[in-house]
Design a protein around this motif. Structure first.
Motif, PDB file in Angstrom:
ATOM      1  N   VAL B 197       0.843  -1.207   0.000  1.00  0.00           N
ATOM      2  CA  VAL B 197       0.000   0.000   0.000  1.00  0.00           C
ATOM      3  C   VAL B 197       0.876   1.255   0.000  1.00  0.00           C
ATOM      4  O   VAL B 197       0.646   2.201  -0.773  1.00  0.00           O
ATOM      5  CB  VAL B 197      -0.935  -0.010   1.227  1.00  0.00           C
ATOM      6  CG1 VAL B 197      -1.677   1.312   1.341  1.00  0.00           C
ATOM      7  CG2 VAL B 197      -1.926  -1.157   1.119  1.00  0.00           C
ATOM      8  N   SER B 199       3.900   1.555  -1.089  1.00  0.00           N
ATOM      9  CA  SER B 199       4.562   1.698  -2.385  1.00  0.00           C
ATOM     10  C   SER B 199       3.611   2.298  -3.414  1.00  0.00           C
ATOM     11  O   SER B 199       3.999   3.163  -4.215  1.00  0.00           O
ATOM     12  CB  SER B 199       5.073   0.342  -2.874  1.00  0.00           C
ATOM     13  OG  SER B 199       5.962  -0.212  -1.948  1.00  0.00           O
ATOM     14  N   GLY B 200       2.364   1.819  -3.383  1.00  0.00           N
ATOM     15  CA  GLY B 200       1.386   2.359  -4.314  1.00  0.00           C
ATOM     16  C   GLY B 200       1.146   3.840  -4.089  1.00  0.00           C
ATOM     17  O   GLY B 200       1.104   4.634  -5.041  1.00  0.00           O
ATOM     18  N   LEU B 201       1.024   4.223  -2.823  1.00  0.00           N
ATOM     19  CA  LEU B 201       0.794   5.630  -2.514  1.00  0.00           C
ATOM     20  C   LEU B 201       1.997   6.489  -2.931  1.00  0.00           C
ATOM     21  O   LEU B 201       1.836   7.596  -3.459  1.00  0.00           O
ATOM     22  CB  LEU B 201       0.523   5.795  -1.012  1.00  0.00           C
ATOM     23  CG  LEU B 201      -0.774   5.159  -0.507  1.00  0.00           C
ATOM     24  CD1 LEU B 201      -0.904   5.345   1.004  1.00  0.00           C
ATOM     25  CD2 LEU B 201      -1.980   5.764  -1.215  1.00  0.00           C
ATOM     26  N   LEU B 203       4.124   5.804  -5.298  1.00  0.00           N
ATOM     27  CA  LEU B 203       4.150   5.896  -6.762  1.00  0.00           C
ATOM     28  C   LEU B 203       3.240   7.017  -7.247  1.00  0.00           C
ATOM     29  O   LEU B 203       3.615   7.817  -8.112  1.00  0.00           O
ATOM     30  CB  LEU B 203       3.698   4.569  -7.367  1.00  0.00           C
ATOM     31  CG  LEU B 203       4.779   3.590  -7.816  1.00  0.00           C
ATOM     32  CD1 LEU B 203       4.136   2.398  -8.490  1.00  0.00           C
ATOM     33  CD2 LEU B 203       5.750   4.241  -8.763  1.00  0.00           C
ATOM     34  N   VAL B 204       2.048   7.053  -6.694  1.00  0.00           N
ATOM     35  CA  VAL B 204       1.108   8.109  -7.090  1.00  0.00           C
ATOM     36  C   VAL B 204       1.620   9.472  -6.609  1.00  0.00           C
ATOM     37  O   VAL B 204       1.583  10.458  -7.342  1.00  0.00           O
ATOM     38  CB  VAL B 204      -0.290   7.817  -6.525  1.00  0.00           C
ATOM     39  CG1 VAL B 204      -1.247   8.965  -6.815  1.00  0.00           C
ATOM     40  CG2 VAL B 204      -0.832   6.528  -7.116  1.00  0.00           C
TER      41      VAL B 204
END
Lengths: 383, 325
Positions: B197, B199-201, B203-204
């Motif tokens: 989670v 990492s996803g945040l 990235l965005v």
């Protein structure tokens, strides 16, 4: 306690409690299946203080069949010594050494101990073993040490010749078939122990012919090893894997054994003194003295430390060195036989789900992207 | 050649070295003050945060082994880290960090797509700084707790377990190994969920905000603790500053060095940091000095020697370009 307080405590305790459960998805092997098989070849030699007739203590290959997490095994090892007054030491017990040993089976330690006892009782034993070794080597398709010719290698270097291509010696460029590779002893190598890490991405069989030159004496060791890429295994046992035996180690005091495991793996080292002589096993890092009697078990947690990584390549792996030292005043006695065996416990990524992870990742990214795009002002992103 | 060009070359060279050169047998050691992730197969060096958390050479190490070879190796690694930080200061972030370069490319992609960069409000910045401190304290405390037996042993390397670089950098090199949910126990499951989670945040976040992760990077905070001994530093002549705000506009972490400062340094902490160029989020990229259009207001100093001073002509040359980042 209110319901909210209970929820908060549960929320905080959950990540720290280490609660495990059965029935978790088992997909880790698929995850790890892309990891290359790792093979470690090790040569351990006695220090210069050892008698001149025993320069190479042993040579072996260790493979990880599935992954760095998976079970460790070792290949047949043959040890030849061309120099010295006593002739070859004879081959290792290859038939027994390729499979894990049942508890009541004679392991390599017992086998070699018996051989050495025979050797002491039979003055012609060395010659017999020499002949057996050569014949057996020819039968196996391996080159007998008699056919080897000493090459003018540089002193204190290790020559490795791989008979198959598509292999990479870690820390080096890919090695072509038959191409000799010279590995200089590095400062990180202790007491003449050399390490060769071989990575294979596909199934192959290699012949490793190594020449070790120490103090002008050339020692050859040859082994044939099959490398397999990791296999997909389902419904594997959750924790404990098969017991894997460590190759027989014949040491001349002092000597070292080394093994390589994935960081975080749990290791149980069993050291047996077949001659009932006292040994001390020293943890290389902390130098905690651990007395080892027959069948004593030493539990050692392999931690995650780049300091001890000799290759500088696989940073998440760990090399741990154990020193075997005999008590003072008894250093010059006959070689002591020590058998190492260890059990590998699967650690991480056994109960793992890659599909779930991919979905979670995608959902997180998409949701965060859309929400940020739409509500960027509300989130305080546009001042 | 401009400083900007030098920086670009340095970033790409270090990206290659720190990400791939391990395959060539190159290793720059475990003391690097940038996010050179050891989980990248074949990396050429290791981020010092990993060593800092390690039970074998960091805060989790038993004091009994401090004066053994292992302890001395750990001290040597720390000493090397301090020397490297003292030499180049916060510039490790702006000039060498492989993950920093990825973030710069994400910003370029955003610019290409003509999406406006998010400007963080003071409140958002404050919240992010709190997270940064939490991460830093987390990676310092957990190894000690593990050594004392007060934390679960699977929390070893606590920050690495949730660091987005561990997931994103191997993915960049084609290795999805760390993209998995680990169901072994609740500790590892929580860590793997947080990693994914987070990492996803990130990235965005790095797409919408230039150098977003640098705002929460504990390495940046660790380096900034050594500010007093930096040799390479940004200097400012407060009297010469016109307060045009160029420095803030080109700063990837939006540090305002154009505050209306007087010669009196007894100002708020923020302003003193700005004067010394040592704000905690500074990346050492020196964009501000290059784009400062006031003669001599900002400069770069290495030790006692001033190696660059802001000038109107230099800034005009650079600002002609579309995007500075």
């Amino acid at each position: 306690m209110s319901f909210k307080a209970a929820l908060v405590i549960l929320f905080l305790a959950w990540p720290c409690a280490g609660v495990s459960w059965a029935g978790a998805p088992v997909e880790a092997i698929e995850v790890m299946a892309k990891a290359p098989a790792l093979v470690m070849a090790e040569a351990s030699v006695a220090t210069p203080k050892a008698p001149a007739d025993l320069k190479l203590a042993w040579w072996s290959l260790v493979k990880s069949e599935h992954s760095p997490f998976g079970p460790y095994d070792y290949f047949s090892a043959r040890l030849f010594r061309l120099t010295g007054p006593n002739g070859p030491l004879g081959p290792a017990d290859t038939e027994n050494s390729e499979k894990p040993y049942p508890p009541d089976h004679e392991g390599p330690g017992e086998a070699i101990a018996r051989k050495l006892d025979d050797r002491q009782n039979d003055p012609q034993y060395d010659q017999k073993v020499d002949q057996e070794g050569g014949q057996k080597g020819d039968q196996d398709g391996l080159i007998s040490h008699k056919n080897l010719i000493a090459s003018p290698l540089r002193p204190n270097s290790l020559q490795v010749v791989l008979k198959k291509s598509d292999l990479t010696l870690m820390g080096h460029r890919p090695v072509a078939a038959g191409e000799p590779v010279y590995i200089e002893a590095s400062p990180l190598v202790h007491d003449g122990a050399w390490y060769v890490f071989i990575k294979a991405d596909s199934q192959c069989v290699i012949d490793v012919l190594s020449s070790l030159v120490i103090g002008g004496n050339t020692v050859y060791a040859q082994t044939k090893a099959s490398l397999y890429p990791p296999k997909a295994v389902s419904n594997s046992p959750p924790l404990k894997l098969d017991r894997v035996n460590w190759p027989i180690l014949t040491v001349k005091s002092p000597a070292r054994a080394a093994f390589r495991m994935l960081a975080g793996s749990k290791l149980i080292l069993e050291a047996k003194d077949y001659r009932q002589e006292s040994l001390m096993v020293l943890d290389y890092g902390s130098f905690n003295k651990l007395s080892v009697n027959d069948s004593d078990l030493i539990e050692y947690f392999v931690s995650d430390d780049p300091l001890l990584n000799l290759s500088g390549y696989s940073k998440s792996k760990e090399i741990v060195l154990f020193s075997l030292l005999r008590p003072k005043g008894r250093e010059a006695q006959n070689p002591v036989l020590v058998s190492f065996s260890f059990e590998v416990f699967r650690n991480q990524a056994i109960h793992a789900s890659q599909k779930g992870a991919v979905w979670l990742f995608i959902v997180t990214v998409v949701l965060a992207f859309l929400l940020t795009l739409v509500y960027r002002r509300r989130f305080g992103l546009d001042d | 050649m401009t400083i900007r060009m030098l920086r670009l070359i340095s970033q790409h060279v270090f990206f290659f070295i720190l990400t791939f050169s391990g395959r060539l047998g190159i290793s720059l050691g475990p003391s690097l003050p940038c996010l050179s992730c050891p989980y990248v197969t074949g990396c050429g060096g290791v981020c010092y945060l990993r060593m800092l958390q390690s039970p074998m050479g960091g805060l989790g190490m038993n004091l009994a082994v401090l004066f053994t070879q292992r302890g001395l190796q750990a001290l040597a690694a720390f000493g090397l880290f301090v020397v490297l930080v003292a030499l180049f200061g916060q510039s490790w972030c702006g000039w060498t960090c492989p993950f920093g370069l990825l973030q710069d490319y994400a910003a370029r992609l955003r610019n290409k797509l003509r999406i406006r960069e998010a400007i963080l409000s003071d409140r958002a910045m404050f919240t992010i700084k709190i997270f940064k401190c939490i991460f830093f304290v987390y990676l310092l405390i957990i190894p000690v707790l593990i050594t004392l037996g007060l934390a679960h042993s699977d929390l070893t390397l606590p920050y690495c377990a949730i660091c987005p670089v561990k997931l994103i950098m191997p993915l960049i090199t084609g290795d999805p190994t760390y993209l998995n949910l680990d169901f072994t126990n609740s500790v590892l499951l929580t860590e793997s969920v947080v990693l994914i989670v987070f990492s996803g945040l990130v990235l965005v976040g790095m797409f919408f905000k230039t150098r977003f992760f640098c705002l929460i990077c504990p390495m940046s905070l660790l380096i900034s603790l050594f500010r007093p001994i930096f040799l390479l530093r940004l200097i400012k002549e407060p009297a010469a500053c016109l307060g045009c705000g160029n420095c803030r506009r080109v700063c990837p972490t939006t540090i305002d060095k154009s505050a209306p400062l007087s010669n009196d340094l007894k100002l708020s902490t923020k302003h003193i940091d700005a004067v010394r160029g040592f704000a905690k989020s500074c990346q050492g990229c020196f964009n501000c000095a290059q784009c400062c259009s006031t003669e001599g207001s900002l400069g770069i100093k290495f030790g006692p020697k001033v190696i660059f001073r802001a000038s109107r002509s230099y800034a005009a040359k650079l600002l002609k370009r579309k995007s500075f980042h």
